[in-house]
Design an enzyme around this catalytic site. Sequence first.
Site, PDB file in Angstrom:
ATOM      1  N   HIS A 143       0.821  -1.217   0.000  1.00  0.00           N
ATOM      2  CA  HIS A 143       0.000   0.000   0.000  1.00  0.00           C
ATOM      3  C   HIS A 143       0.855   1.267   0.000  1.00  0.00           C
ATOM      4  O   HIS A 143       0.346   2.351  -0.305  1.00  0.00           O
ATOM      5  CB  HIS A 143      -0.994  -0.002   1.168  1.00  0.00           C
ATOM      6  CG  HIS A 143      -0.421   0.335   2.514  1.00  0.00           C
ATOM      7  ND1 HIS A 143      -0.101  -0.635   3.441  1.00  0.00           N
ATOM      8  CD2 HIS A 143      -0.121   1.517   3.093  1.00  0.00           C
ATOM      9  CE1 HIS A 143       0.349  -0.057   4.537  1.00  0.00           C
ATOM     10  NE2 HIS A 143       0.361   1.252   4.344  1.00  0.00           N
ATOM     11  N   ASP A 173       0.171  -7.570   1.515  1.00  0.00           N
ATOM     12  CA  ASP A 173       0.575  -6.172   1.605  1.00  0.00           C
ATOM     13  C   ASP A 173       2.097  -6.012   1.669  1.00  0.00           C
ATOM     14  O   ASP A 173       2.617  -5.246   2.469  1.00  0.00           O
ATOM     15  CB  ASP A 173      -0.072  -5.492   2.820  1.00  0.00           C
ATOM     16  CG  ASP A 173       0.036  -3.965   2.758  1.00  0.00           C
ATOM     17  OD1 ASP A 173       0.148  -3.434   1.639  1.00  0.00           O
ATOM     18  OD2 ASP A 173       0.029  -3.320   3.821  1.00  0.00           O
ATOM     19  N   ASN A 247       5.122   4.790   9.215  1.00  0.00           N
ATOM     20  CA  ASN A 247       5.868   3.614   9.668  1.00  0.00           C
ATOM     21  C   ASN A 247       5.602   2.401   8.784  1.00  0.00           C
ATOM     22  O   ASN A 247       6.309   1.385   8.882  1.00  0.00           O
ATOM     23  CB  ASN A 247       5.507   3.246  11.110  1.00  0.00           C
ATOM     24  CG  ASN A 247       6.345   3.986  12.140  1.00  0.00           C
ATOM     25  OD1 ASN A 247       5.832   4.808  12.890  1.00  0.00           O
ATOM     26  ND2 ASN A 247       7.636   3.694  12.168  1.00  0.00           N
ATOM     27  N   SER A 248       4.568   2.476   7.942  1.00  0.00           N
ATOM     28  CA  SER A 248       4.211   1.335   7.105  1.00  0.00           C
ATOM     29  C   SER A 248       5.384   0.865   6.269  1.00  0.00           C
ATOM     30  O   SER A 248       6.053   1.668   5.604  1.00  0.00           O
ATOM     31  CB  SER A 248       3.053   1.704   6.174  1.00  0.00           C
ATOM     32  OG  SER A 248       1.864   1.879   6.890  1.00  0.00           O
ATOM     33  N   VAL A 305     -12.596 -22.686  -4.001  1.00  0.00           N
ATOM     34  CA  VAL A 305     -13.866 -22.848  -3.302  1.00  0.00           C
ATOM     35  C   VAL A 305     -14.168 -21.580  -2.517  1.00  0.00           C
ATOM     36  O   VAL A 305     -13.259 -20.876  -2.088  1.00  0.00           O
ATOM     37  CB  VAL A 305     -13.848 -24.043  -2.309  1.00  0.00           C
ATOM     38  CG1 VAL A 305     -13.831 -25.362  -3.039  1.00  0.00           C
ATOM     39  CG2 VAL A 305     -12.683 -23.940  -1.339  1.00  0.00           C
ATOM     40  N   GLN A 306     -15.450 -21.317  -2.342  1.00  0.00           N
ATOM     41  CA  GLN A 306     -15.876 -20.314  -1.383  1.00  0.00           C
ATOM     42  C   GLN A 306     -16.190 -21.050  -0.082  1.00  0.00           C
ATOM     43  O   GLN A 306     -16.859 -22.086  -0.094  1.00  0.00           O
ATOM     44  CB  GLN A 306     -17.100 -19.556  -1.884  1.00  0.00           C
ATOM     45  CG  GLN A 306     -16.847 -18.779  -3.166  1.00  0.00           C
ATOM     46  CD  GLN A 306     -18.102 -18.095  -3.692  1.00  0.00           C
ATOM     47  OE1 GLN A 306     -18.975 -17.730  -2.923  1.00  0.00           O
ATOM     48  NE2 GLN A 306     -18.181 -17.937  -5.005  1.00  0.00           N
ATOM     49  N   ILE A 307     -15.683 -20.536   1.030  1.00  0.00           N
ATOM     50  CA  ILE A 307     -15.796 -21.260   2.293  1.00  0.00           C
ATOM     51  C   ILE A 307     -16.325 -20.367   3.397  1.00  0.00           C
ATOM     52  O   ILE A 307     -16.285 -19.139   3.302  1.00  0.00           O
ATOM     53  CB  ILE A 307     -14.427 -21.843   2.717  1.00  0.00           C
ATOM     54  CG1 ILE A 307     -13.345 -20.752   2.681  1.00  0.00           C
ATOM     55  CG2 ILE A 307     -14.035 -23.013   1.841  1.00  0.00           C
ATOM     56  CD1 ILE A 307     -11.969 -21.228   3.109  1.00  0.00           C
TER      57      ILE A 307
END
Length: 507
Positions: A143, A173, A247-248, A305-307
Site C-alpha cells: 500500500h 501487503d 511507519n508502514s 472454493v468459497q468457504i
Amino acid sequence: MPNPASTQPKRNKFIASVLAAGVAGAALSAGVLSDTATVNAEPVTVEAPKDNFGFADVVSQVSPAVVSVRVEQQSEPRAEMSGNFENPFGNLPEDHPLRRFFGTPDGRQMPPSMGPRGRDRPSIGQGSGFFISDDGYVVTNNHVVDNGAKYTVVMDDGKEYDAKLIGTDARTDLALLKVDSPNTKFTYVEFGDDNAARVGDWVVAVGNPFGLGGSVTAGIISARGRDIGAGPYDDFLQIDAAVNRGNSGGPAFGLDGKVIGVNTAIFSPSGGNVGIAFAIPASVAKDVVTSLRENGNVQRGWLGVQIGEVSDDIAEAIGLSSAQGAIVTLPDNETPASKAGIETGDVITGVNGETVENPRELARKIANYSPNTKVDITVFRNGESETIPVTLGNLSELDEAASLDAPRSDSSPVDPSALSGYGMTVMPAEDGQGVVVTDVDPDSSAAEKGLEAGDTIVAVNGTSVSTQSDVSKAISTASDNGRRAALFQLRNAQGQNRFVALPIERS
C-alpha cells in the site's frame, strides 16, 4: 524553648511503640501459619539485567539499513469543479475583500492553488522500508507503493537513490524495490524467527512516521495470530510500540537485530498511535519476498472454493463432532476443487493429514503449496469422512471476473406459502433452483440467524429444494435422524452462498 535532647527519648519511645504494634499485628496475622507450620509458595521472581538496559546498541547497528520510501503517485487531470468549494472562510459576502482571492469568473469560491490557472501536481506518498541485501533490495508495504510512478529511497544520512519496483503482493501487503548502485554496498538486515518470539518480548520499530525519518520506538509483542480482516492470510503480530502513519513497511526488530515483523497497520480511531499496531510475521514476509525476488510475483496454490465458518449449530446439524474445519459454500466452476468432486456443503477438515481448524487456516495451508501440487483433501460429507485428491491450480492466474449469475427463466410467479414454524414465507425461484424467501418474521429464529427477504434457500441438509414441501420434507428427515437443527444453504441476490443452521421445531 525545650531541649531537643529531652524530647528525643519520648519521640523514639513513640516510634518504638508504633513499630511494636505493627510487629505485633504481623505476628497475630501470621500466628496461625506458624502454629500449623504451613509454608507459603515462593513468589515469581525474574532476575533483572545486570547491565543498564537499553536499545541503543541495537538501534546503532540496524538504523543504516532502514530507509524512508518516497513515492510519486500517478497524477490524474483535475476534474472541473461544480458548485461551491468549501474553504475555511465559508461563503464570503459579495463585498468581502477576501472574495477576490477565492473567486472564479462565475462567482464560485475556491482556493488559489485550485484556480483556473492551477496545474496538476503529482501526489507524494511516504512510508518506510529496509534493505535485505547489500546489492539494494528493499522491502516495504504494497500500500506504500500502490499506484506509484516513481520511487525514491532516502537513507538515514539523507542520501537519496532512485529505485524500481520488482513486484508486489496485495494479499499480504508486501512489495519489493531495487536500488541500482553498482559501486555501493548497502548495510542490510535479515529476517528472524518470529515463531520463537513470545508475547511479552521486546520489539524495536524504526521508520519514517509522519515523514520524520530515523524515528525509533520500542514496545512488546502484545499478541500473536491476529486476524484484522485484511485478507485471507491474516496472521499478524500485535505490538504496542508507537507506530504511526509513515511507519508502514518499516521493520520491527527483536533485540538480536533481526526483523521479526513488517509494520503494516495500526488500530486507531484518530489516525494516530494508541498503542496497537500490527506487523506481518517474518516467516510470511521472508517467503513472499523470496518469491517476488525470483518471479516478480507470488506463486500460490489454488483450490477454488468459497468457504465459511463451521458454527456449533452447523456442526450439530450435519453430525460433526466439533465445530472445526471450513464449510464449502460454493465450489467455483471449472476449478481444481470442482473437477476433483468437492461439493457444496462439504466440510474440509484436513489437508494432507493436517487438521484444518477454520477457513483462515485452510487458506494459508493451500497457499503454502506450489501450483500443480497434488494434495489430499479430507472432507466430511453425509456423516462420514472421505479423502479427495486434488491437483492445485495457480492463484495468480485466477480470473476474478468469473460470473456466478444463473440464467433466469420467464416462468410465471407462484403465490408464496408459509414455512411452518420458522416465521418465513417462501415461493419457488423463477429458475426452479431453490425457494425464495419473500418475508421473515422479525421475532423468528430465522431472522435471528440473519435470513432476509430475497435470500434463496438452495438446499436443506444437502438436499436440493425447489418447493416449500421439499423444504418441509428435508427438515422432517433431519428430525427423524435425531438432528436438533437443519442446515439451510442460502444464496443472496449477488449469487453468494452461505450456510445457516436453524433449530428444528418439535411438536
